[in-house]
Design an enzyme around this catalytic site. Structure first.
Site, PDB file in Angstrom:
ATOM      1  N   ASN A  77     -10.173   0.452   1.034  1.00 18.29           N
ATOM      2  CA  ASN A  77      -8.714   0.384   0.911  1.00 18.29           C
ATOM      3  C   ASN A  77      -8.359  -0.139  -0.479  1.00 18.29           C
ATOM      4  O   ASN A  77      -8.590  -1.307  -0.778  1.00 18.29           O
ATOM      5  CB  ASN A  77      -8.146  -0.545   1.991  1.00 18.29           C
ATOM      6  CG  ASN A  77      -6.638  -0.634   1.939  1.00 18.29           C
ATOM      7  OD1 ASN A  77      -6.001  -0.187   0.982  1.00 18.29           O
ATOM      8  ND2 ASN A  77      -6.049  -1.230   2.966  1.00 18.29           N
ATOM      9  N   HIS A 100      -2.379   7.154   3.167  1.00 19.08           N
ATOM     10  CA  HIS A 100      -2.966   5.904   2.672  1.00 19.08           C
ATOM     11  C   HIS A 100      -4.316   5.707   3.354  1.00 19.08           C
ATOM     12  O   HIS A 100      -4.459   5.953   4.557  1.00 19.08           O
ATOM     13  CB  HIS A 100      -2.028   4.737   2.971  1.00 19.08           C
ATOM     14  CG  HIS A 100      -2.651   3.398   2.715  1.00 19.08           C
ATOM     15  ND1 HIS A 100      -3.314   3.116   1.548  1.00 19.08           N
ATOM     16  CD2 HIS A 100      -2.731   2.276   3.485  1.00 19.08           C
ATOM     17  CE1 HIS A 100      -3.779   1.874   1.602  1.00 19.08           C
ATOM     18  NE2 HIS A 100      -3.435   1.347   2.774  1.00 19.08           N
ATOM     19  N   CYS A 118       0.805  -1.230   0.000  1.00 20.17           N
ATOM     20  CA  CYS A 118       0.000   0.000   0.000  1.00 20.17           C
ATOM     21  C   CYS A 118       0.835   1.276   0.000  1.00 20.17           C
ATOM     22  O   CYS A 118       0.293   2.361  -0.200  1.00 20.17           O
ATOM     23  CB  CYS A 118      -0.940   0.003   1.190  1.00 20.17           C
ATOM     24  SG  CYS A 118      -2.045  -1.409   1.202  1.00 20.17           S
TER      25      CYS A 118
HETATM   26  O1  UT7 Z   1      -3.416  -1.290   3.926  1.00 20.50           O
HETATM   27  C1  UT7 Z   1      -3.154  -1.772   5.211  1.00 20.50           C
HETATM   28  C2  UT7 Z   1      -4.065  -2.850   5.547  1.00 20.50           C
HETATM   29  N1  UT7 Z   1      -4.893  -2.947   6.643  1.00 20.50           N
HETATM   30  C3  UT7 Z   1      -5.124  -2.114   7.671  1.00 20.50           C
HETATM   31  O2  UT7 Z   1      -4.596  -1.077   7.824  1.00 20.50           O
HETATM   32  C4  UT7 Z   1      -6.152  -2.581   8.655  1.00 20.50           C
HETATM   33  C5  UT7 Z   1      -5.794  -2.293  10.079  1.00 20.50           C
HETATM   34  N2  UT7 Z   1      -6.761  -2.785  11.012  1.00 20.50           N
HETATM   35  C6  UT7 Z   1      -8.059  -2.368  11.056  1.00 20.50           C
HETATM   36  O3  UT7 Z   1      -8.481  -1.542  10.257  1.00 20.50           O
HETATM   37  C7  UT7 Z   1      -8.957  -2.909  12.158  1.00 20.50           C
HETATM   38  O4  UT7 Z   1      -8.207  -3.666  13.072  1.00 20.50           O
HETATM   39  C8  UT7 Z   1     -10.146  -3.770  11.621  1.00 20.50           C
HETATM   40  C9  UT7 Z   1     -11.120  -2.868  10.866  1.00 20.50           C
HETATM   41  C10 UT7 Z   1      -9.631  -4.862  10.726  1.00 20.50           C
HETATM   42  C11 UT7 Z   1     -10.888  -4.381  12.819  1.00 20.50           C
HETATM   43  O5  UT7 Z   1     -11.336  -3.362  13.696  1.00 20.50           O
HETATM   44  P1  UT7 Z   1     -11.102  -3.520  15.270  1.00 20.50           P
HETATM   45  O6  UT7 Z   1     -11.693  -2.325  15.898  1.00 20.50           O
HETATM   46  O7  UT7 Z   1      -9.634  -3.790  15.489  1.00 20.50           O
HETATM   47  O8  UT7 Z   1     -12.020  -4.751  15.602  1.00 20.50           O
HETATM   48  P2  UT7 Z   1     -11.622  -6.128  16.342  1.00 20.50           P
HETATM   49  O9  UT7 Z   1     -10.790  -6.971  15.446  1.00 20.50           O
HETATM   50  O10 UT7 Z   1     -11.105  -5.788  17.704  1.00 20.50           O
HETATM   51  O11 UT7 Z   1     -13.034  -6.788  16.517  1.00 20.50           O
HETATM   52  C12 UT7 Z   1     -14.025  -6.230  17.401  1.00 20.50           C
HETATM   53  C13 UT7 Z   1     -15.263  -7.098  17.328  1.00 20.50           C
HETATM   54  C14 UT7 Z   1     -14.971  -8.587  17.516  1.00 20.50           C
HETATM   55  O12 UT7 Z   1     -16.067  -9.150  18.196  1.00 20.50           O
HETATM   56  P3  UT7 Z   1     -15.985  -9.403  19.769  1.00 20.50           P
HETATM   57  O13 UT7 Z   1     -14.815 -10.307  19.990  1.00 20.50           O
HETATM   58  O14 UT7 Z   1     -15.811  -8.046  20.392  1.00 20.50           O
HETATM   59  O15 UT7 Z   1     -17.325 -10.024  20.085  1.00 20.50           O
HETATM   60  C15 UT7 Z   1     -14.915  -9.127  16.101  1.00 20.50           C
HETATM   61  O16 UT7 Z   1     -15.246 -10.490  16.026  1.00 20.50           O
HETATM   62  O17 UT7 Z   1     -15.855  -6.984  16.025  1.00 20.50           O
HETATM   63  C16 UT7 Z   1     -15.969  -8.279  15.437  1.00 20.50           C
HETATM   64  N3  UT7 Z   1     -15.753  -8.124  13.990  1.00 20.50           N
HETATM   65  C17 UT7 Z   1     -16.738  -7.790  13.148  1.00 20.50           C
HETATM   66  N4  UT7 Z   1     -18.044  -7.573  13.335  1.00 20.50           N
HETATM   67  C18 UT7 Z   1     -18.772  -7.223  12.261  1.00 20.50           C
HETATM   68  C19 UT7 Z   1     -14.603  -8.243  13.310  1.00 20.50           C
HETATM   69  N5  UT7 Z   1     -14.808  -7.975  12.002  1.00 20.50           N
HETATM   70  C20 UT7 Z   1     -16.128  -7.698  11.885  1.00 20.50           C
HETATM   71  C21 UT7 Z   1     -16.945  -7.343  10.789  1.00 20.50           C
HETATM   72  N6  UT7 Z   1     -18.256  -7.121  11.014  1.00 20.50           N
HETATM   73  N7  UT7 Z   1     -16.451  -7.207   9.534  1.00 20.50           N
END
Ligand code: UT7
Length: 310
Positions: free
Chosen positions: A265, A235, A111
């Site tokens: 993204n 980005h 990216c």
């Molecule tokens: O180009 C570079 C590439 N990538 C990035 O820069 C991405 C960097 N990371 C992120 O953007 C974030 O970490 C994510 C958007 C991927 C995830 O957000 P988060 O706030 O870190 O969420 P999390 O992984 O802590 O998940 C929170 C909750 C979990 O449920 P519980 O355990 O609290 O019950 C997940 O299972 O949200 C749940 N969850 C979802 N729920 C609905 C995870 N993904 C999803 C989803 N829809 N797509």
């Protein structure tokens, strides 16, 4: 040949017609518009793109926007993580598609590819290449498992291009830096024939840190501070990453280019998509300080500070 500075002239983008909204994704995945909007800032994305086709269209538009012809371009430099094939280089397909008479090569820094490409283009110009058509294009939809909600809600397809041309004197690129840490390969990867996988939390944490360090170093190297920046073009991976980086840098969100709500993204395309939007909305004037900063798989990161010349 004597060394030359650069100026960025002309910008163009291309995205596929097919729009995929958060509601569309919620119909097939255990997710919701509320979750995606709150956690990422994304409302919709474009999918179904082919890297070379999007790159050709964006490249043509950038050349036209610059008031130039394909014959005026010496090199096509394509930043991409999703080439059409392993061989040939996708940039060669783009070179033929646009009708550029010069050379062509691909660059992959995930990216942060577009910022790496800008600096590489400046290096080519400095050793006498003539004009470089720099394109960032990616079709992440092609390497995404659409049953994996973690990745599916984040990605989109697109391309953006600029013409980088020789300028009098030192030119408009004031400072730049690159960084990489290959020990973090596991955080974000896609093996041959596989799908993108990611440790979202770790990528998030690391991204904010490296973006802030890299952007601050670019500013310091050119003798500026965050207060001098007219526009930050980061980005577009997650709105919360952009907000956290802005907060730490001390750059208000009003001076930041954001298009993640519309495109998700798009990897190498995200910075030129955001730059093009800012240019078309009249947010960049001659003499403005524009700071580009990106991070991605590798991990890699890069920043470039420009004094906008046109
Ligand atoms: O180009 C570079 C590439 N990538 C990035 O820069 C991405 C960097 N990371 C992120 O953007 C974030 O970490 C994510 C958007 C991927 C995830 O957000 P988060 O706030 O870190 O969420 P999390 O992984 O802590 O998940 C929170 C909750 C979990 O449920 P519980 O355990 O609290 O019950 C997940 O299972 O949200 C749940 N969850 C979802 N729920 C609905 C995870 N993904 C999803 C989803 N829809 N797509």
């Amino acid at each position: 040949m004597s060394a030359r500075g650069i100026t960025v002239r002309g910008c163009g983008i291309s995205v596929p017609d097919k729009v995929l909204t958060n509601e569309d994704l919620s119909a097939t995945l255990d997710t919701s518009d509320a979750w995606i909007t709150e956690r990422t800032g994304i409302k919709e994305r474009r999918v179904g793109g082919i890297t070379s086709q999007m790159a050709i269209e964006a490249g043509r538009r950038a050349i036209q926007d610059a008031g130039l012809e394909p014959a005026d371009i010496a090199v096509v430099l394509l930043a991409t993580t999703t080439p059409d094939a392993l061989v040939p280089a996708t940039s060669a397909t783009v070179q033929a598609g646009i009708g550029v008479p010069g050379g062509a090569f691909d660059l992959n820094a995930a990216c942060s590819g577009f910022v790496h490409g800008l600096v590489a283009a400046a290096g080519l110009v400095a050793v006498g290449s003539g004009r470089v058509l720099l394109i960032g294009a990616d079709a992440l939809s092609r390497i995404t498992d659409w049953d994996n909600r973690t990745m599916a809600v984040l990605v989109g397809d697109g391309a953006g291009a600029v013409v980088v041309e020789p300028a009098e004197g030192t030119g408009d690129l004031l400072s730049w830096n690159f960084g990489a840490d290959g020990t973090l390969r596991h955080l974000l990867k896609c093996d041959h024939g596989g799908y993108l996988t990611m440790d979202g939390k770790e990528v998030f944490r690391k991204a904010v840190r490296v973006v802030v360090e890299s952007a601050e170093r670019a500013l310091a190297d050119a003798g500026f501070t965050a207060a001098d920046v007219s526009l930050l073009v980061p980005h577009q991976a997650n709105l919360r990453i952009i907000q956290a980086a802005c907060h730490r840098l001390g750059i208000p969100e009003e001076r930041t280019a954001v298009v993640i709500d519309r495109y998700g993204n798009t990897s190498s395309a995200s910075i030129p998509l955001a730059l093009d939007d800012a240019l078309r909305s009249g947010r960049v004037s001659t003499g403005d300080l524009v700071l580009l900063t990106g991070f991605g798989g590798g991990m890699t990161w890069a920043s470039a500070l420009l004094r906008w010349g046109r």
